[in-house]
Write a protein that holds these residues in place. Structure first.
Motif, PDB file in Angstrom:
ATOM      1  N   THR A  80       0.839  -1.205   0.000  1.00  0.00           N
ATOM      2  CA  THR A  80       0.000   0.000   0.000  1.00  0.00           C
ATOM      3  C   THR A  80       0.869   1.249   0.000  1.00  0.00           C
ATOM      4  OG1 THR A  80      -1.575  -1.263   1.333  1.00  0.00           O
ATOM      5  CG2 THR A  80      -1.987   1.079   1.076  1.00  0.00           C
TER       6      THR A  80
ATOM      7  N   TYR B  50       0.817   5.640  -0.309  1.00  0.00           N
ATOM      8  CA  TYR B  50      -0.005   6.846  -0.157  1.00  0.00           C
ATOM      9  C   TYR B  50       0.794   8.070  -0.589  1.00  0.00           C
ATOM     10  CZ  TYR B  50      -2.209   3.742   3.333  1.00  0.00           C
ATOM     11  OH  TYR B  50      -2.791   2.684   3.994  1.00  0.00           O
TER      12      TYR B  50
ATOM     13  N   PRO C 285      -1.012  16.159   7.434  1.00  0.00           N
ATOM     14  CA  PRO C 285      -1.048  15.642   6.056  1.00  0.00           C
ATOM     15  C   PRO C 285      -2.476  15.387   5.583  1.00  0.00           C
ATOM     16  CG  PRO C 285       0.616  14.494   7.352  1.00  0.00           C
ATOM     17  CD  PRO C 285      -0.194  15.299   8.314  1.00  0.00           C
TER      18      PRO C 285
ATOM     19  N   GLN D 122      -4.371   6.836  -2.635  1.00  0.00           N
ATOM     20  CA  GLN D 122      -3.908   5.603  -2.017  1.00  0.00           C
ATOM     21  C   GLN D 122      -3.927   4.498  -3.058  1.00  0.00           C
ATOM     22  OE1 GLN D 122      -6.263   4.297   1.337  1.00  0.00           O
ATOM     23  NE2 GLN D 122      -5.450   2.221   1.266  1.00  0.00           N
TER      24      GLN D 122
ATOM     25  N   LEU E 235       4.334  14.244   0.760  1.00  0.00           N
ATOM     26  CA  LEU E 235       4.853  13.085   1.480  1.00  0.00           C
ATOM     27  C   LEU E 235       4.358  11.797   0.848  1.00  0.00           C
ATOM     28  CD1 LEU E 235       4.137  14.310   5.125  1.00  0.00           C
ATOM     29  CD2 LEU E 235       6.407  13.978   4.156  1.00  0.00           C
TER      30      LEU E 235
ATOM     31  N   THR F  17       2.667   1.123   3.669  1.00  0.00           N
ATOM     32  CA  THR F  17       2.387   0.144   4.714  1.00  0.00           C
ATOM     33  C   THR F  17       2.458  -1.241   4.088  1.00  0.00           C
ATOM     34  OG1 THR F  17      -0.001   0.192   4.320  1.00  0.00           O
ATOM     35  CG2 THR F  17       0.853   1.700   5.983  1.00  0.00           C
TER      36      THR F  17
ATOM     37  N   GLY G  97       0.453  -3.817   4.356  1.00  0.00           N
ATOM     38  CA  GLY G  97      -0.804  -4.346   3.856  1.00  0.00           C
ATOM     39  C   GLY G  97      -1.926  -3.366   4.068  1.00  0.00           C
ATOM     40  N   PRO G  98      -3.155  -3.799   3.961  1.00  0.00           N
ATOM     41  CA  PRO G  98      -4.291  -2.881   3.936  1.00  0.00           C
ATOM     42  C   PRO G  98      -5.027  -2.688   5.255  1.00  0.00           C
ATOM     43  CG  PRO G  98      -4.975  -5.022   3.147  1.00  0.00           C
ATOM     44  CD  PRO G  98      -3.530  -5.176   3.553  1.00  0.00           C
ATOM     45  N   TYR G  99      -4.460  -3.069   6.402  1.00  0.00           N
ATOM     46  CA  TYR G  99      -5.248  -3.039   7.637  1.00  0.00           C
ATOM     47  C   TYR G  99      -4.669  -2.189   8.758  1.00  0.00           C
ATOM     48  CZ  TYR G  99      -7.671  -6.694   5.181  1.00  0.00           C
ATOM     49  OH  TYR G  99      -8.344  -7.394   4.237  1.00  0.00           O
ATOM     50  N   ASN G 100      -4.882  -0.887   8.693  1.00  0.00           N
ATOM     51  CA  ASN G 100      -4.590   0.041   9.793  1.00  0.00           C
ATOM     52  C   ASN G 100      -3.192  -0.138  10.374  1.00  0.00           C
ATOM     53  OD1 ASN G 100      -7.176   1.134   9.635  1.00  0.00           O
ATOM     54  ND2 ASN G 100      -7.973  -0.513  10.898  1.00  0.00           N
ATOM     55  N   GLU G 101      -2.231  -0.312   9.512  1.00  0.00           N
ATOM     56  CA  GLU G 101      -0.876  -0.526   9.985  1.00  0.00           C
ATOM     57  C   GLU G 101      -0.112   0.782  10.081  1.00  0.00           C
ATOM     58  OE1 GLU G 101      -1.033  -3.903   6.911  1.00  0.00           O
ATOM     59  OE2 GLU G 101       0.763  -4.290   8.110  1.00  0.00           O
ATOM     60  N   LYS G 102       1.076   0.709  10.640  1.00  0.00           N
ATOM     61  CA  LYS G 102       1.902   1.886  10.821  1.00  0.00           C
ATOM     62  C   LYS G 102       2.337   2.427   9.464  1.00  0.00           C
ATOM     63  CE  LYS G 102       6.048   1.302  12.506  1.00  0.00           C
ATOM     64  NZ  LYS G 102       7.138   1.086  13.497  1.00  0.00           N
ATOM     65  N   LEU G 103       2.199   3.744   9.320  1.00  0.00           N
ATOM     66  CA  LEU G 103       2.660   4.409   8.111  1.00  0.00           C
ATOM     67  C   LEU G 103       4.158   4.658   8.208  1.00  0.00           C
ATOM     68  CD1 LEU G 103      -0.205   7.014   7.836  1.00  0.00           C
ATOM     69  CD2 LEU G 103       0.359   5.383   6.043  1.00  0.00           C
TER      70      LEU G 103
ATOM     71  N   PHE H 123       6.883   6.917   6.423  1.00  0.00           N
ATOM     72  CA  PHE H 123       6.950   8.088   5.560  1.00  0.00           C
ATOM     73  C   PHE H 123       8.344   8.288   4.979  1.00  0.00           C
ATOM     74  CE2 PHE H 123       2.936  10.323   6.039  1.00  0.00           C
ATOM     75  CZ  PHE H 123       2.415   9.809   7.214  1.00  0.00           C
ATOM     76  N   GLY H 124       8.367   8.848   3.772  1.00  0.00           N
ATOM     77  CA  GLY H 124       9.598   9.387   3.236  1.00  0.00           C
ATOM     78  C   GLY H 124       9.831  10.785   3.797  1.00  0.00           C
TER      79      GLY H 124
ATOM     80  N   ARG I 281      -2.337   6.523  16.926  1.00  0.00           N
ATOM     81  CA  ARG I 281      -0.874   6.616  16.933  1.00  0.00           C
ATOM     82  C   ARG I 281      -0.453   8.062  17.135  1.00  0.00           C
ATOM     83  NH1 ARG I 281       2.075   2.202  15.001  1.00  0.00           N
ATOM     84  NH2 ARG I 281       0.848   0.628  13.912  1.00  0.00           N
TER      85      ARG I 281
ATOM     86  N   TYR J 253       2.713  10.433  16.162  1.00  0.00           N
ATOM     87  CA  TYR J 253       3.876  10.539  15.290  1.00  0.00           C
ATOM     88  C   TYR J 253       4.672  11.782  15.667  1.00  0.00           C
ATOM     89  CZ  TYR J 253       2.075   7.049  11.949  1.00  0.00           C
ATOM     90  OH  TYR J 253       1.630   5.900  11.353  1.00  0.00           O
TER      91      TYR J 253
ATOM     92  N   PRO K 163       6.900  12.148   9.124  1.00  0.00           N
ATOM     93  CA  PRO K 163       6.532  11.705  10.478  1.00  0.00           C
ATOM     94  C   PRO K 163       7.025  10.295  10.768  1.00  0.00           C
ATOM     95  CG  PRO K 163       4.644  12.672   9.323  1.00  0.00           C
ATOM     96  CD  PRO K 163       5.728  12.477   8.303  1.00  0.00           C
TER      97      PRO K 163
ATOM     98  N   ASN L   1      -7.890   0.517   5.672  1.00  0.00           N
ATOM     99  CA  ASN L   1      -6.678   1.297   5.876  1.00  0.00           C
ATOM    100  C   ASN L   1      -6.945   2.786   5.703  1.00  0.00           C
ATOM    101  OD1 ASN L   1      -4.231   0.544   6.855  1.00  0.00           O
ATOM    102  ND2 ASN L   1      -3.215   0.458   4.886  1.00  0.00           N
TER     103      ASN L   1
ATOM    104  N   PHE M 134      -6.697   6.705   7.690  1.00  0.00           N
ATOM    105  CA  PHE M 134      -5.992   7.425   8.727  1.00  0.00           C
ATOM    106  C   PHE M 134      -6.529   8.845   8.793  1.00  0.00           C
ATOM    107  CE2 PHE M 134      -2.806   4.161   9.197  1.00  0.00           C
ATOM    108  CZ  PHE M 134      -2.714   3.589   7.944  1.00  0.00           C
TER     109      PHE M 134
END
Lengths: 114, 112
Positions: A31, A33, A43, A48, A91, A95, A97-103, A105-106, B34, B36, B44, B98, B100
């Motif tokens: 995934t 963004y 942001p 997505q 930015l 992530t 996969g598709p389930y509310n995981e930690k983003l 970032f670059g 979360r 960040y 972040p 997914n 946010f």
């Protein structure tokens, strides 16, 4: 582990010009963004992708913004033509996969439109 | 409407002092929250994650709390350091895929 790579870090253009940003997510992250962050704000999601398919582009100004992730790996975001209000940090995040995981970032691309 | 609000907008504290940042949300149904940290010119980075059943979680000098009943979270920073100067963003996810929802962030400046 390599992080999310973005380029360029900075870009200055005049209004009505075009610009492109590149993002390479963490290897294996399905995934991806693109977010727009205006100074002093959080942001805002532009688009997505899940692999090479678009999941959500409801906030992408499609008359001037476009994005692609043709092979399901790296991605390009383009603005054509740019407006003054497009000045922001763009930015890229990914992530696994598709389930509310930690983003993850670059570092972002800071765009200034003059 | 799903929203995340943070306060204060900005904060200046002396090095070594403690501070607390607030996050109120209306995101429902709730999955996780979360905090960040965003250094100037960087993307972040996740500090903590809180799920529905968790009240407190620590990461070094950072302690996050969650009250799922009142839909409030706080981030407490102990013995602040100059390197804590950054923007702190609260991000809430619903349990519907997914998504946010971002707060506007609190800009923290730690001065010597």
């Amino acid at each position: 582990e390599a992080g999310v790579a973005q380029s360029p870090r900075y870009k200055i253009i005049e209004k009505r010009q075009s610009v492109a940003f590149w993002c390479n997510p963490i290897s294996g992250h399905a995934t991806l963004y693109w977010y727009q962050q205006i100074l002093g704000q959080g942001p805002k999601l532009l688009i997505q992708f899940q692999n090479n398919g678009v999941v959500d582009d409801s906030q992408l100004p499609k008359d001037r913004f476009s994005a692609e992730r043709l092979k399901g790996v790296d991605s390009t975001l383009k603005i054509q033509p740019a407006k003054l209000e497009d000045s922001a940090v763009y930015l890229c995040a990914s992530t696994p996969g598709p389930y509310n995981e930690k983003l993850f970032f670059g570092s972002g691309t800071q765009l200034s439109v003059l | 409407k799903n929203q995340v609000e943070q306060s204060p907008q900005s904060l200046i504290i002396l090095e070594g002092k403690n501070c607390t940042l607030q996050c109120n949300y209306t995101v429902s149904p709730f999955s996780n929250l979360r905090w960040y940290k965003q250094d100037t010119g960087r993307g972040p980075v996740s500090l903590t994650i809180m799920t529905f059943s968790e009240n407190t979680k620590s990461n070094g000098r950072y302690t996050a709390t969650l009250d799922a009943d009142t839909k409030q979270s706080s981030l407490h920073i102990t013995a602040s350091q100059l390197s804590d100067s950054a923007s702190y963003i609260c991000v809430v996810s619903p349990n519907t895929g997914n998504q946010f929802y971002f707060g506007t962030g609190t800009s923290l400046t730690v001065i010597p």
